[in-house]
Design an enzyme around this catalytic site. Sequence first.
Site, PDB file in Angstrom:
ATOM      1  N   HIS A   1       0.738  -1.194  -0.184  1.00 29.74           N
ATOM      2  CA  HIS A   1       0.031   0.013   0.083  1.00 29.74           C
ATOM      3  C   HIS A   1       0.877   1.400   0.030  1.00 29.74           C
ATOM      4  O   HIS A   1       0.470   2.361   0.319  1.00 29.74           O
ATOM      5  CB  HIS A   1      -1.038   0.008   1.174  1.00 29.74           C
ATOM      6  CG  HIS A   1      -2.049  -0.976   1.108  1.00 29.74           C
ATOM      7  ND1 HIS A   1      -2.131  -1.890   2.111  1.00 29.74           N
ATOM      8  CD2 HIS A   1      -2.869  -1.523   0.129  1.00 29.74           C
ATOM      9  CE1 HIS A   1      -3.090  -2.705   1.609  1.00 29.74           C
ATOM     10  NE2 HIS A   1      -3.683  -2.491   0.464  1.00 29.74           N
TER      11      HIS A   1
ATOM     12  N   ASP B   1      -5.853  -1.181  -4.439  1.00 27.87           N
ATOM     13  CA  ASP B   1      -6.113  -2.692  -3.827  1.00 27.87           C
ATOM     14  C   ASP B   1      -7.608  -2.534  -3.966  1.00 27.87           C
ATOM     15  O   ASP B   1      -8.299  -3.583  -3.996  1.00 27.87           O
ATOM     16  CB  ASP B   1      -5.699  -2.714  -2.505  1.00 27.87           C
ATOM     17  CG  ASP B   1      -5.632  -3.970  -1.962  1.00 27.87           C
ATOM     18  OD1 ASP B   1      -5.873  -5.070  -2.630  1.00 27.87           O
ATOM     19  OD2 ASP B   1      -5.578  -3.966  -0.739  1.00 27.87           O
TER      20      ASP B   1
END
Length: 685
Positions: free
Chosen positions: A172, A265
């Site tokens: 991330h 994501d």
Amino acid sequence: MTQSPYDILFEPVQIGPVTTRNRFYQVPHCTGMGHRYPQAEARLRGIKAEGGWGVVSTQETEIHPSSDLTPYNEGRLWDDTDIPALRLMTEAVHAHQSLAAIQLVHNGLHAPNRYSRLSPLAPSAAAVDGNDPVQARAMDKTDIRQFRKWHVAAARRARTAGFDIIYIYAGHDMTLLQHFLLQRHNHRGDEYGGSFDNRMRLFREVLADTKEAVGDTCAIAVRLAVDELLGAEGIQHDGEARDIISALAEEPDLWDVNLSDWSNDSQSSRFAREGFQEPYTEFVKSVTSKPVVGVGRYTSPDTMLAAIKKGKLDLIGAARPSIADPFLPNKIQQGRLEDIRECIGCNICVSGDNACVPMRCTQNPTIGEEWRRDWHPEKVTHDPGRERFLIVGGGPAGLEAACLLVKAGHEIVIADVRDTWGGRVSLESTLPGLSEWARVRDWRLWQLQQVQNAELYLGSALTAQDILDYDVAHVVLATGADWRSDGVGRTHRRPLDFLADRAVLTPDDVMDGALDASADSGPIVIYDDDRFYMGSVLAERAVQSGRPVTLVTPSPVVAPWSEHTLEQARIQTRLIKLGVNIVPLHLLCGCDDETITVSCVYSDRRRDIECACLVSVTARSPNDGLWNQLQQQQDQWDAAGIKSITPVGDCVSPGLIASAVYAGHEYARSMIAVGPVSPLREDNR
Ligand code: ADP
Ligand code: SF4
């Protein structure tokens, strides 16, 4: 025992020293609760385990005050005093024979350390993410040694708290370990920077440290971003991601692989379909024999089955599908597929964490309320006193109230003036990219169609007199709201008189087909002062008509609130690619039949924009006419046998679909509560 095609999903899987009872894996996800609301966090996770998720993970859990994400409510393991809060969660998960996983994190240059006021840390000196006017310092060797010790200490604390799986997290674009791996963040000239092996060094060391410290009893999971969708500027699934996994293939006990950053994501359904990560993650199983978990908003049992059978994954990872339906695994196992409350991919859940409050969900109004209000997603007290309810309006609020009342054993009559159920959801789901939103209607309608105690009537416009004549104990007014055409919104608080002199379309008109019906080919201008999704989807819709489209908004960017749902950049990019002319930072200040005049919000400089069709997206007016009338006739309620009349949802306070669902649910809970209604409990551990 009868065979089911889905049996394979319920096979146990060994993960290092522990074994999960099935292949349903709730991957780490934020809840907006974390260290701030530990009881609520524990109850939410425990309910996932109760619903059949074999592994239930925390959100990212900060290992040290130099990784301080205040004001975001993430997990914390800064020292031993944080252990009891996390133990609440492991106990709640273990109570249902599931495994508890913890995602340890040091956020590196992603953490501005607003509360701890420590210097942020990074492989190389760099500005922190976001706008905080602070830079991270380049870690020296002492810092690196300290960081390794913090990680080991946190892993030991996690084991003491009862966790079965401990994560090493490099994803991330928000973790120190990933920052060391990435060339764009790591510019070091020592043995921790430069070559691939050097950039991998810290990751290897932390993996080895953690295994040595707790690996005898806890499984060690690696969460790795395998693609950042940045091309050569970032990690790529067919580049260094493959090299990393090949180099460490058998080292961790589990690979949890996904896209980075969070907006890639958790792509919303407007931008990505179920299983969208498979092209990036499916290679992983070919380079390791360890179990692999991946995500992709899996809601369909058949897609899950295919991912396992085709050897793409060993475990079905889920965040959003487990939020929308914490009982998804149990429902598959029990053959109750129609009962699965499928995620619609709206990312309202994400907005909770981004706004630093406990999460909410469009499909599951109980999420975040499990502890605070004692709401369970599947269970409801059966009310001994069966009563008759009339629900006026079959949008999300009315349908949700109906479902819960019926489940509690009441008798309901639900009526809607239109010839389709779903209210705004049915209209909005016809707009570009929003088709999955119809699941809000479909799931509820299906529930109501299965029972004897619900009567459903379409094409029924109910008046106040109809309601007084209906012979019911309780009336719910879920009559929704209509978009305004007078310009009143966030910027203009009073009607714009000049709009009365020209034709103005509202979103309702467009959704009713006004653009299709028009023979005009002149330019369309969308004026968006609503600032969430509607202006931009209408712009997409307008582009489909083949006419030139301009979007004017007083805000600096298109759809600013969609930052909270991780969609803003994608929305703006899409509109630019579609050729929409975007005019930010301007408000409407005049018009005639062929032009509108807009003015700069700062300078008041004016300009004209050619406009054959103006679509005004500003605010909605509650449809509260019935309610006002019935209030005036309150003296007749008793004689009509009416004990209560309650307005709920958009007819009270127009807002998110999630808010309308919540309002319908809350109303029904208040009517079936045995004893006092649960207050909004403060989470004082
Ligand atoms: P919410 O989001 O609060 O559920 P919606 O606008 O989605 O609100 O749904 C409201 C529904 O109520 C619409 O389908 C509308 O047709 C219906 N409705 C409004 N007024 C009446 C009425 N007087 N009689 C029957 N149905 C009504
Ligand atoms: Fe899915 Fe929307 Fe619920 Fe999130 S809020 S879990 S995206 S339905």
